[in-house]
Design a protein around this motif. Structure first.
Motif: not given
Length: 265
Positions: A115-127, A129-132, A172-180
């Motif tokens: 299991i790889v759990a990836l927390d993509v949440t941003i405190p205070g936001a509803h969207h 992100i896949i950031d650096d 957001r930045n789903g394409a970046r995740m898809a590449e990985i």
């Protein structure tokens, strides 16, 4: 290996209804009862975010009481309605959670599927992100075991659904995740919550699916002018069944009691 996925229970304080309409706490209790009647029982239960509605300590207290009824190992990730510090405090006994930063982690000792759990949440936001930081973390953990069957869990899905009032809150930045992900064919599935609907899409060379909510169903409206709408449809969960000869098979299971079983198939 059987992995059950429940999502988006939106627990409220005792005596408070979700949006003043739905007893989300009772519906999570029903989901727990359903998990406990499954034969065979799941080896692992995943709760893919929005455990509570407001991120309040009183909500997490109720959530922990209800979730204590699950005897199987439980792993949790936050959603956009969770509050990171309160979430971390509420699940302080879950040793897999990191002590700071995004609540991403791996679990590899529960069976053949990691299991790889990836927390993509941003405190205070509803969207999300896949950031650096998240991209580097995901690349690192996938590269660590490139041949092991892997299930990635996240809250906000990294694709647009066509539902106009949900897509602004995607990851957001789903394409970046898809590449990985495309570099690691051992990723059997990516599973998400957030949408309160079951959906499937090919993503990064694998299959991505979203889980229904244990509470409400967000309306499938593809008209660009559509506005927020929710239904009280039967709640459901996903069951991911790993077998070495077939890989991962995902089942959509309604929660509750329905007529049957009848002696035909």
């Amino acid at each position: 290996m059987l992995i059950a996925q429940i999502s988006d229970p939106h627990v409220r304080p005792r005596g408070v209804l979700y949006h003043d309409i739905v007893d989300s706490n009772a519906m999570l209790m029903a989901a727990v009862r359903h998990l406990n009647t499954m034969t065979p029982r799941p080896d692992l239960v995943i709760l893919s975010g929005d455990i509570v509605e407001k991120g309040e300590a009183a909500e997490y207290e109720v959530a922990r009481e209800i979730l204590a009824g699950i005897p199987m190992p439980l792993c949790v990730i936050p959603g956009n309605h969770d509050e990171r510090d309160a979430f971390r405090a509420a699940f302080a006994d879950h040793a897999y959670l990191p002590p700071s930063g995004p609540l991403s982690y791996t679990i590899g000792d529960r069976g053949p599927v990691r299991i790889v759990a990836l927390d993509v949440t941003i405190p205070g936001a509803h969207h999300g992100i896949i950031d650096d930081e998240r991209a580097a973390w995901l690349e690192q953990v996938l590269a660590a075991e490139p041949d092991r069957p892997t299930l990635i869990v996240m809250h906000q899905p990294p694709f647009d659904t066509g539902i106009p009032y949900m897509d602004p809150y995607a990851c957001r930045n789903g394409a970046r995740m898809a590449e990985i992900v495309a570099r690691y064919p051992n990723v059997e599935r990516i599973v998400c919550g957030h949408l309160h609907r079951a959906m499937q899409i090919r993503f990064g060379g694998t299959l991505l699916c979203t889980a229904p909510s244990t509470t409400t169903t967000i309306a499938l409206q593809l008209d660009r002018a559509a506005t927020d709408a929710t239904y009280l449809e039967p709640p459901a969960l996903l069951l991911h069944h790993w077998k070495g000869d077939t890989g991962l098979v995902t089942h959509h299971i309604m929660i509750g009691n329905y007529p049957g079983p009848y002696s035909f198939a």
